[in-house]
Design an enzyme around this catalytic site. Structure first.
Site, PDB file in Angstrom:
ATOM      1  N   LEU A 423       0.838  -1.202   0.000  1.00 53.14           N
ATOM      2  CA  LEU A 423       0.000   0.000   0.000  1.00 53.14           C
ATOM      3  C   LEU A 423       0.865   1.240   0.000  1.00 53.14           C
ATOM      4  CD1 LEU A 423      -2.680  -0.850   2.697  1.00 53.14           C
ATOM      5  CD2 LEU A 423      -3.078  -0.534   0.275  1.00 53.14           C
ATOM      6  N   GLY A 424       2.005   1.155   0.668  1.00 53.36           N
ATOM      7  CA  GLY A 424       2.857   2.327   0.744  1.00 53.36           C
ATOM      8  C   GLY A 424       4.182   1.928   1.335  1.00 53.36           C
ATOM      9  N   GLY A 426       8.381   3.553   2.450  1.00 53.75           N
ATOM     10  CA  GLY A 426       9.258   4.700   2.616  1.00 53.75           C
ATOM     11  C   GLY A 426      10.402   4.301   3.511  1.00 53.75           C
ATOM     12  N   GLY A 429       9.654   1.624   6.361  1.00 52.06           N
ATOM     13  CA  GLY A 429       9.295   0.240   6.113  1.00 52.06           C
ATOM     14  C   GLY A 429       8.162   0.186   5.102  1.00 52.06           C
ATOM     15  N   THR A 430       7.348  -0.843   5.203  1.00 52.85           N
ATOM     16  CA  THR A 430       6.348  -1.051   4.162  1.00 52.85           C
ATOM     17  C   THR A 430       5.004  -1.403   4.786  1.00 52.85           C
ATOM     18  OG1 THR A 430       8.145  -1.991   2.892  1.00 52.85           O
ATOM     19  CG2 THR A 430       5.956  -2.279   2.005  1.00 52.85           C
ATOM     20  N   VAL A 431       3.928  -0.920   4.177  1.00 56.53           N
ATOM     21  CA  VAL A 431       2.595  -1.294   4.615  1.00 56.53           C
ATOM     22  C   VAL A 431       1.928  -2.136   3.534  1.00 56.53           C
ATOM     23  CG1 VAL A 431       0.350  -0.464   5.368  1.00 56.53           C
ATOM     24  CG2 VAL A 431       2.387   0.829   5.941  1.00 56.53           C
ATOM     25  N   LYS A 446       1.699  -3.471   8.872  1.00 59.80           N
ATOM     26  CA  LYS A 446       2.859  -2.579   8.824  1.00 59.80           C
ATOM     27  C   LYS A 446       4.120  -3.323   9.230  1.00 59.80           C
ATOM     28  CE  LYS A 446       4.260   1.445  11.483  1.00 59.80           C
ATOM     29  NZ  LYS A 446       3.693   2.538  12.256  1.00 59.80           N
ATOM     30  N   ASP A 544       3.528  13.130  15.892  1.00 61.49           N
ATOM     31  CA  ASP A 544       3.746  13.109  14.448  1.00 61.49           C
ATOM     32  C   ASP A 544       2.438  13.395  13.721  1.00 61.49           C
ATOM     33  OD1 ASP A 544       5.177  12.990  12.166  1.00 61.49           O
ATOM     34  OD2 ASP A 544       5.392  10.812  12.125  1.00 61.49           O
TER      35      ASP A 544
END
Ligand code: NAG
Ligand code: NAG
Ligand code: NAG
Ligand code: NAG
Ligand code: NAG
Ligand code: NAG
Ligand code: NAG
Ligand code: NAG
Ligand code: NAG
Ligand code: NAG
Ligand code: NAG
Length: 753
Positions: A423-424, A426, A429-431, A446, A544
């Site tokens: 899904l995304g 950066g 890490g990765t989702v 996640k 955040d």
């Protein structure tokens, strides 16, 4: 003499491999080329005849006694090392910004690196560093059609000791997104070094090979004199896949080698196991003489080299134990009868077969046990026991739904973390999107990058924080998996992406977000944050807050997500805590950045930036704007000061919104963005004000027809946004989800797209 079965197998496979015809040799002069100290092996070459293609041409330029190897014709990248396994080192510029005492910039460069097809920047072998006491660095890069941005910031005071680890004091580092091809490094500073000028007038940033830069108190000086540092890039050849390349005349993987796909479109060649040399050279790879390399390879036997392998021939009176060991033959008496002679080999082969089968099974069992052991180790390391206890203590109400998943379950849910499920991603890490087997519920999974030591702590933090929360505008944690080195979190899936995407990825098909929805989302997010600050058993500072962390579902209900950086603030500490500065640049409270004192007001500041983003539809960081205009907060505040609000507002919302309400929100944003935390409103006030505006917007009241009952209604029931059913009246409808979690690591910020 007995020949071991394996040897036979090895011999047959080797024979098959060596049938690949050896081709003619390279043109004269192409073997053993050197440019200065650099060895230039084929497929690289220093002349057109020697180079396989234009992209593997090395321009060896001589000046005086020095040779400089440049990559490609007309290229300017200096090559430091070429490795045939598909990597090479090139020298790239260090970005520098220096300032004079009064804050004027005296030195500035903005390195860029463009790589043609077949080259990519290695994410596993390089790191981005930013060095300085008032410094942030941003790297922008692209892969395919997408752009990726990440970076980090660093600050320090005069008396800080500047040593490893590089973790935010004078130095910060962050890993790069995967396989970038073009990068642009931007270096900036918050206060033009005016507060730190005495001891640090310059900022530096660079992408460097791991191990080639160690931070220390002499780094500032050294970097001032350093122009370039080595970076690792991956290369491949051909611009076609292995399957296609095999059909071409110029297929490059020669004898005893195999083709593997390169990181981008090309391919690479590798020597088969047991062979060495240059797989691209027409002679191909040559056999390794294991008997020479390891003289005592055989125990009580004689080593025999065979193509790709070796075998042991046992000495007189010995019999093979395994591939490398011979054991004394058992003494046999009276074994001279013919029957025995027949039976013995039979028994031996049956025995061997049994041995083989049983050892295979044992091996398999051992492997499995090892895996289970590893899983158990990770489980413990990751605080699994503690979490289990907590879960069992809380076995009531909201925590009923929190579950500890096994790795197998998650592998099944995500098709072994398949690429297509991403899904995304950066720096964090990765989702992945997954689907649980038992109830077919879509979930967001996640998976953080392996690396930073703080991750495990951050993870437990996130779990504990989320376990305590049950609010309709906070993304729900469904569970976690602790059986991997870095724990994995499982969230409800929020279907409509992030607010960030919804604001900025507007195009042909997607119309801009209406003012009404913006106000609704703002009010809901504010409500969630106010809940975190005031309604939980211990106040939680999100740390955040940003539009990328506000997810939207189908009905545009806002869901605040990503609690990886959150902190619980014990009540007796007067709501202040000294912490590592953490958050996303552009949303980060300048007061917190200066003092490291964390309070709820830091979230208020970040939320002010979110409001400004909603009003202007501009990104918080616009690197293509002039320096004074880059930061959205500054740009927005100066527009408000100069009474130019209309200049910065998004035209679309001006057209469909009620200007009065828009102005009110703008004023509220300005108050949130005050430099001094104590002058900012509390999140509770912000939430109430937004909720109030929403209601007036829904019931546009002209003074003339304002009836008393309606006033009662307005002030009576809906003005306390905290009267929400804390245990979530919404649990039944939580089936559509989506999430693009943006996880910030220590002192870093990232942007998945
Ligand atoms: C290899 O052969 C293919 C097909 O003939 C051709 O398209 C390609 O340009 C060749 N590559 C090189 C480096 O000569
Ligand atoms: C090689 O590099 C030198 C120095 O940069 C340049 O003058 C020359 O034109 C280059 N030659 C080729 C073939 O690109
Ligand atoms: C180049 O890289 C190879 C393999 O990575 C390494 O063994 C060698 O020492 C390097 N040479 C130089 C000059 O750095
Ligand atoms: C190339 O890049 C990938 C990922 O960027 C990396 O994992 C790999 O080790 C690199 N080197 C080689 C020789 O493939
Ligand atoms: C920092 O330097 C830039 C470029 O020289 C300048 O435009 C900006 O006004 C300076 N800011 C401060 C706070 O001095
Ligand atoms: C990526 O960045 C480049 C250059 O900055 C820009 O031209 C391009 O439109 C961007 N692509 C996307 C998908 O944002
Ligand atoms: C950095 O430190 C590592 C480990 O201490 C060492 O192996 C490496 O050579 C050092 N690198 C430099 C450039 O000093
Ligand atoms: C570093 O170099 C710049 C100019 O190149 C100079 O202004 C600065 O004073 C130097 N010294 C330090 C310690 O950064
Ligand atoms: C490599 O292949 C891709 C797609 O097949 C193509 O777009 C690109 O132009 C090619 N590059 C070169 C240098 O041939
Ligand atoms: C070779 O066999 C003898 C017994 O004959 C044994 O004592 C010796 O340890 C063996 N050598 C090795 C290296 O195992
Ligand atoms: C072969 O057997 C010997 C003695 O049993 C053992 O020490 C050695 O590790 C074994 N080697 C392999 C490759 O299994």
């Amino acid at each position: 003499m007995e020949i071991w079965l394996l040897r036979l197998i090895a011999l047959t496979t080797a024979a098959a491999v060596t049938t690949v015809a050896a081709q003619s040799s390279l043109p004269a002069g192409c073997d053993d080329q050197y440019c200065g100290d650099l060895k230039v092996p084929y497929p690289f070459g220093m002349t057109d005849e020697c180079a396989f293609e234009d992209k593997t041409f090395i321009n060896c330029s001589k000046s005086g006694d020095d040779y400089t190897p440049y990559l490609m014709k007309g290229g300017t990248l200096v090559v430091k090392n070429i490795s045939l396994d598909g990597e090479m080192e090139i020298m790239t510029y260090v970005a520098k910004n220096c300032y004079s005492q009064n804050g004027m910039q005296t030195v500035r460069n903005k390195p860029r690196l463009w790589l043609v097809d077949l080259f990519t920047i290695s994410d596993t072998k390089n790191k981005l560093f930013a060095i300085g006491c008032d410094t942030y660095a941003i790297i922008e890069g692209s892969r395919g059609k997408n752009n990726y941005t990440t970076g980090c910031f660093s600050s320090c005071q005069e008396d800080d000791s500047l040593t490893e680890p590089c973790s935010g004091v004078g130095c910060c580092q962050v890993s790069l997104p995967r396989q970038l091809v073009n990068i642009k490094l931007t270096l900036s500073s918050f206060y033009n070094h005016t507060y730190v000028w005495d001891f640090n007038p310059c900022s530096y940033a660079f992408v460097v090979k791991d191990g080639e830069f160690n931070f220390s108190d002499t780094s500032f000086e050294k970097l001032n004199k350093t122009e370039k540092l080595p970076m690792v890039i991956n290369w491949s050849i051909g611009n076609v896949s292995c399957e296609v390349a095999r059909k071409f005349e110029n297929y490059s993987c020669k004898a005893n080698s195999e083709c593997v796909s390169g990181v981008r479109s090309g391919y690479l060649c590798q020597c088969l196991p047991g062979y060495e040399g240059n797989p691209y050279h027409p002679h191909g790879c040559t056999d390794i003489d294991e008997c020479k390399v390891k003289p005592d390879a055989c125990i009580n036997g004689t080593c025999i080299n065979i193509p790709g392998d070796f075998s042991c021939s046992c000495h007189e009176g010995y019999t093979p134990e395994n591939k490398t060991t011979c054991k004394p033959k058992p003494n046999r008496e009276g074994g001279s009868s013919r029957a025995l002679l027949l039976i013995i080999p039979l028994c031996v082969s049956i025995g061997l077969l049994a041995l083989l089968v049983s050892s295979l099974m044992m091996l398999w069992g051992m492997k499995k046990r090892k895996l289970i052991k590893l899983k158990e180790k990770f489980f413990e390391q990751n605080g699994g026991i503690m979490l289990q206890q907590r879960l069992s203590n809380h076995r009531s109400g909201s925590l009923d739904t929190t579950k500890i998943f096994t790795l197998d379950e998650l592998n099944m849910a995500t098709n072994n973390f398949h690429q297509t499920r991403i899904l995304g991603e950066g720096g964090y890490g990765t989702v992945y999107k997954g689907e649980l087997m038992d109830n077919k519920l879509p979930v967001a999974i996640k998976k953080s990058k392996v690396g930073a030591k703080t991750q495990s702590e951050q993870f437990i933090n996130e779990v504990i924080v989320l376990m305590q929360i049950n609010h309709r505008n906070v993304v729900k944690l469904l569970g976690c998996c602790l059986e991997t080195e870095v724990p994995i979190l499982v969230y409800e899936f929020i279907s409509n992406g992030t607010l960030f995407e919804r604001i900025h990825d507007v195009g042909e098909e997607v119309s801009p977000l209406s003012w009404e929805l913006r106000l609704k989302i703002a009010a809901e997010a504010a409500d969630a944050l106010a809940y975190l600050h005031y309604q939980t058993s211990t106040p939680i500072v999100h740390r955040d807050v940003k539009t990328a962390n506000i997810l939207l579902d189908n009905s545009y209900t806002a869901k605040v997500s990503d609690f990886g950086a959150s902190r619980l603030i014990p009540l007796d500490q007067e709501h202040q805590m000294q912490t590592f500065v953490q958050g996303t640049f552009g949303y980060l409270d300048p007061e917190y950045m200066q003092s490291s004192q964390l309070t709820e007001k830091s979230d208020v500041y970040s939320f002010g930036v979110v409001l400004a983003e909603l009003l202007t539809s501009r990104k918080t960081l616009s690197l293509d704007r002039p320096e004074s205009d880059r930061n959205l907060a500054n740009c927005f505040l100066s527009a408000m000061r100069e009474n130019r609000l209309l200049d910065v507002l998004d035209v679309d919302i001006v057209n469909d919104g009620n200007l009065k309400a828009i102005e009110e929100v703008a004023i509220l944003a300005t108050r949130c963005l005050r430099v001094k935390g104590e002058e900012r409103p509390t999140m509770k006030e912000v939430a109430m004000e937004l909720e109030g505006l929403r209601i007036t917007e829904k019931h546009p009241w002209r003074e003339a027809d304002l009836c008393p009952e309606e006033t009662e209604y307005l002030l009576g029931s809906s003005f306390d946004p905290f009267s929400i059913d804390i245990n979530g009246g919404e649990t039944s409808s939580t089936t559509d989800y989506n999430s693009m979690q943006h996880r910030m690591m220590n002192n870093s910020y990232g942007d998945g797209r």
